[in-house]
Design an enzyme around this catalytic site. Structure first.
Site, PDB file in Angstrom:
ATOM      1  N   ASP A 238       0.812  -1.221   0.000  1.00 53.74           N
ATOM      2  CA  ASP A 238       0.000   0.000   0.000  1.00 53.74           C
ATOM      3  C   ASP A 238       0.843   1.268   0.000  1.00 53.74           C
ATOM      4  O   ASP A 238       0.407   2.292  -0.523  1.00 53.74           O
ATOM      5  CB  ASP A 238      -1.005   0.003   1.153  1.00 53.74           C
ATOM      6  CG  ASP A 238      -0.401  -0.302   2.511  1.00 53.74           C
ATOM      7  OD1 ASP A 238       0.837  -0.434   2.605  1.00 53.74           O
ATOM      8  OD2 ASP A 238      -1.174  -0.405   3.477  1.00 53.74           O
TER       9      ASP A 238
ATOM     10  N   ASP B 147       3.733   1.333  13.142  1.00 59.97           N
ATOM     11  CA  ASP B 147       2.956   0.091  13.205  1.00 59.97           C
ATOM     12  C   ASP B 147       3.626  -1.067  13.930  1.00 59.97           C
ATOM     13  O   ASP B 147       2.942  -1.843  14.579  1.00 59.97           O
ATOM     14  CB  ASP B 147       2.548  -0.390  11.809  1.00 59.97           C
ATOM     15  CG  ASP B 147       1.611   0.570  11.119  1.00 59.97           C
ATOM     16  OD1 ASP B 147       0.900   1.306  11.822  1.00 59.97           O
ATOM     17  OD2 ASP B 147       1.599   0.606   9.887  1.00 59.97           O
TER      18      ASP B 147
END
Length: 888
Positions: free
Chosen positions: A70, A481
């Site tokens: 992404d 993350d």
């Protein structure tokens, strides 16, 4: 992996990525020439770290596969090494959004051709429109067609697809599904030009959250997949039947039976759901559809699987569980091309206790699961999972049943069985790419083995980097993350991310310069402390105590001797403490949200910056005073550091195109700053080991110098600069952090927004200078040059080669021209980092504007793709002008 992945890109916009010229300020150094050096580039191995929403196998050539991410580009599988090769490292600063890949398509007619639809955000965060990239050499090089709209590789719905498809019978025809109400698009010239399919009846109407004022969740997800029925065409003629998925819960699937001339809603289809995938089994005449009530990749509360018989128009609900028993949507969907009655699907949004994978060997009539409950909460797994190659995938967790560590996955929207090998399956998760090579054990009652199949695919967003001068750690990283890692060996995957506590995102970290065993990091966590300390060089950690009001990590600085810390967290003002943060006191004289750093010599001196003002504390962070320095950037996109070994030596980089933007230096602790006139723009600054004979540490920056964007090095205190990357190695946005290695001359660590931690090593082992300041002569002595010619990739009819030209003479070059002749009639197709001509077998490559200056002992590199037939032997000799070079 999480929504926090969008934040670095937002910061990128604040850094002034749009083209423009900074305001002119007083000169601090004379304008200097920009030389070129040759570096080799690698990733500090993490292996994965982010969401893999798409995997594409070529249907006509064995072992040819691609993966899309992404925010981290696209990759091609290398069967010989079982690794992934990055394909979009050439994406530059101004088009950083093109590292987000919303779709990939591999041409089954000509497997050398591959296409990528790129663009990261459809709202204002991404300054450029989307594009379709096309390659005729499997992604080794690309040509680009800009689109009149944006694409969303990191937007909601990015796991649906594939939105880009090549006609399997007439490969000059491609379709692209667009978001934002832009409809369906078609190319009839192999992706060179595109036009909207004006008669396609539905542009999609589903949005994740219509109340979102940023445009991120409120954009229409549009046309989400295109699937051809290859049985309705013949080679060279356009395929007649095409299915298109639309983000419209009432009208999710459309079909054309006349090669796209007309379209109609597929009669009798289910409603109330979005069709994430549409996969066709042309042999048996079934279109399989995976439905979810949401667009993904995080959400999804209900789902169904359906089968459509293409000959009769019959719809059959083949859901493996009743709708009432789903708490997830379906998305991952694949057919075994060797045994088309075998179908698999994923419950992509089943976060707890784990994802689920379903398998049917009778076209969906009956199903089995990857795991079942025996007696709750105990599970029986049809698989074993081995994460020894990426041990951090356990996340340091020790969960209670039915949850297990490591998990089978989450956000499992990409699922593909190798069309040539029924035993090989790959699937993407929010953190890695898993696979198996004994999948059919599922059917025989045995257990199939799941392992990470992700080496080479690096997909972390980097917020901060620190390389200590001593200790077992070579590098500390602060990542989005997955928190970050302590690397003791850059070529090996660390055993675990930082734990105790485990931040979802680490925003800043620092070590004590004279006592590198003391390390501090701050970050984001849904609940729990936002600061952690280590006293053993980052090997082990313990949590600190948050002051009142902290909501996020912010920035942190350790005193030179580790005796105290200054923290500027999100949610409250700047704080200071002695010891390890058991109690905090508010700093005065400095605004909330300031970036803080420490002097690397004086343990009581700290620095801050906020909104154009520089702040200094000489009492350990208790009080700060605003410096009288002027002319600094007015915004907050600034990064600064103090030089190790010298008190009060501070370098500051940053700004934006609508104001001051560049590099500044202070030698009086921030009382005054001088700007470098030879730096157009700069966004980061870092220090590394000094060059041989140099008295000052080596500088590194991500900057624009001499009109060229790149990664630059200076060994003479910024008087001259060397561009050390090249056009093939740009990695999009690199503006978050940079640092040299204090122990290895020339080594630099670079942050990226999705390609992980990049590190480079120089071929200039002597520790040469940063450029000759202009001038130089053409080489004349015999043997003044050495050429290394390496074929880095070869396939049927095509190849990629890398050429390194080294100046082995005593004088610098101000320009160069290298010639050779191919022995087997090879032809150059594309060449980068040099201008070139070819006449017959003879090729000449000449320097471009930024790499003509090559100091004695330094090198310059360029690469190219070409075609060959019969043989692909290397050229026997090379000439620099009239001089023959030594061939290494």
């Amino acid at each position: 992996m999480r929504r926090t992945r969008i934040l670095t890109a937002v910061l990128a916009l604040a850094a002034g990525l749009l083209a423009g010229s900074p305001s002119a300020l007083a000169a601090a150094a004379p304008k200097a020439a920009v030389a070129a050096d040759t570096y080799t580039w690698h990733n500090a191995r993490i292996d994965g770290g982010g969401f893999v929403p798409g995997i594409v196998f070529n249907r006509s050539e064995k072992n040819l596969a691609y993966a899309r991410t992404d925010i981290g580009g696209a990759y091609r599988w290398s069967e010989s090494t079982k690794t992934w090769t990055p394909l979009l490292d050439s994406v530059g600063w101004d088009e950083w959004g093109h590292t987000g890949v919303v779709s990939l398509a591999s041409d089954s007619v000509d497997p050398n051709k591959v296409y990528a639809a790129v663009g990261t955000y459809t709202n204002s965060w991404d300054p450029t429109n989307g594009a379709v990239l096309r390659s005729s050499d499997r992604g080794a090089s690309w040509q680009k067609t800009d689109l009149p709209f944006k694409l969303g590789g990191n937007m909601p719905g990015r796991g649906m697809g594939e939105r880009l498809a090549v006609d399997p019978n007439k490969d000059s025809v491609l379709y692209l599904g667009a978001p934002s109400g832009k409809g369906l698009w078609r190319s009839t010239d192999s992706g060179v030009t595109w036009s909207q399919v004006g008669n396609f009846p539905d542009v999609g109407n589903y949005v994740q959250d219509s109340t979102d004022t940023t445009g991120y969740a409120s954009d229409s997800q549009g046309i989400v997949w295109v699937t051809f029925d290859e049985s309705t065409g013949t080679a060279g003629s356009a395929t007649k039947t095409i299915y298109v998925g639309v983000a419209d819960k009432d009208n999710a699937v459309y079909r054309s039976t006349d090669a796209g001339a007309t379209w109609s809603r597929l009669a009798g289809q289910p409603t109330g759901y979005l069709a994430h995938k549409g996969v066709l089994d042309a042999k048996n005449g079934y279109l399989y559809l995976a439905y979810s009530d949401k667009g993904g990749p995080y959400d999804g509360g209900k789902g169904q699987l359906w089968r459509y018989a293409t000959a009769t128009g019959t719809w059959t609900n083949i859901s493996p569980v009743a709708e009432a028993d789903t708490y997830y949507g379906f998305s991952g969907l694949t057919v075994d091309r060797q045994h088309p009655g075998t179908v698999m699907a994923t419950a992509y949004s089943s976060w707890w206790p784990d994802t689920q994978i379903f398998r049917s060997t009778d076209s969906g009539a009956t199903w089995t699961k990857a795991w079942d409950y025996t007696s709750y909460p105990n599970r029986s797994n049809r698989y074993t999972i081995d994460v020894s190659s990426s041990p951090w995938l356990t996340f340091g967790a020790n969960p209670s049943p039915p949850e297990q560590a490591p998990k089978l996955g989450w956000m499992t929207e990409a699922l593909e069985i190798d069309p040539f090998d029924s035993d090989r399956m790959m699937y993407g998760t929010g953190a890695t790419l898993f696979g198996t090579e004994n999948l059919t054990q599922w059917d025989s009652g045995g257990q199939f083995t799941v392992k990470p199949m992700v080496q080479g695919l690096e997909e972390t967003s980097v917020n901060d980097l620190a390389a200590p001068p001593s200790g077992g750690a070579q590098l500390f990283s602060a990542l989005g993350d997955i928190g970050g890692f302590r690397h003791t060996d850059l070529t090996k995957v660390p055993s675990m991310m930082y734990t105790s506590p485990t931040f979802t995102t680490t925003t800043s970290l620092d070590f004590a310069e004279s006592n590198p065993n003391t390390v501090v990091r701050v970050g984001n966590l849904d609940s729990g402390p936002h600061i952690a300390f280590s006293t053993d060089n980052g090997a082990n950690w313990f949590a600190g105590t948050d002051p009142s009001g902290v909501s996020g990590g912010g920035t942190v600085a350790a005193a030179a001797d580790g005796s105290r810390f200054v923290w500027s967290p999100a949610g409250t003002g700047v704080q200071y403490t002695t010891g390890f943060g058991s109690s905090w006191s508010a700093s005065s004289g400095i605004p909330a949200g300031a970036v803080v750093e420490s002097d690397r010599v004086d343990p009581k001196t700290f620095y801050g910056f906020k909104s154009g003002k520089f702040y200094v504390s000489s009492d350990g962070g208790a009080t700060f005073t605003a410096s009288s320095a002027t002319g600094l950037p007015s915004g907050d996109s600034v990064r600064f550091k103090a030089l190790p070994g010298t008190k009060g030596d501070v370098w500051l980089a940053g700004g934006s195109t609508d104001g001051a933007y560049g590099l500044w230096h202070s030698t009086d602790g921030g009382a005054t700053f001088a700007r470098f006139a030879n730096v157009d723009q700069a966004d980061t600054i870092g220090f590394g080991k000094a060059a041989a004979g140099a008295s000052y540490q080596t500088l590194y920056t991500s900057a624009k110098i001499g009109g060229t964007r790149g990664i630059f090095r200076s060994t003479d205190k910024g008087a001259t600069w060397t561009r050390i990357n090249d056009d093939a190695h740009q990695w999009g946005w690199t503006g978050a952090a940079i640092t040299g290695d204090p122990r290895v001359y020339g080594r630099v660590y670079i942050s990226t927004n999705g390609r992980g931690v990049i590190y480079g090593d120089t071929s200039d082992s002597s520790g040469g200078g940063g450029g000759d300041g202009g001038g130089g002569t053409d080489p004349t002595p015999s043997g003044a040059c050495t050429v290394t010619y390496r074929i880095s990739n070869q396939w049927t009819g095509g190849f990629q080669a890398d050429v390194q030209l080294t100046n082995t003479g005593s004088a610098a070059w101000s320009s160069w021209s290298l010639g050779w002749s191919f022995p087997n009639g090879q032809t150059v197709g594309q060449l980068w980092n040099a201008d070139w001509t070819q006449s017959g077998a003879a090729v000449t490559a000449k320097n471009v504007s930024w790499n003509g200056t090559v100091a004695s002992g330094s090198s310059v590199s360029f690469g190219f793709t070409g075609t060959w037939t019969g043989s692909n032997d290397r050229p026997a000799s090379f000439k620099l002008g009239d001089q023959t070079c030594t061939v290494a």
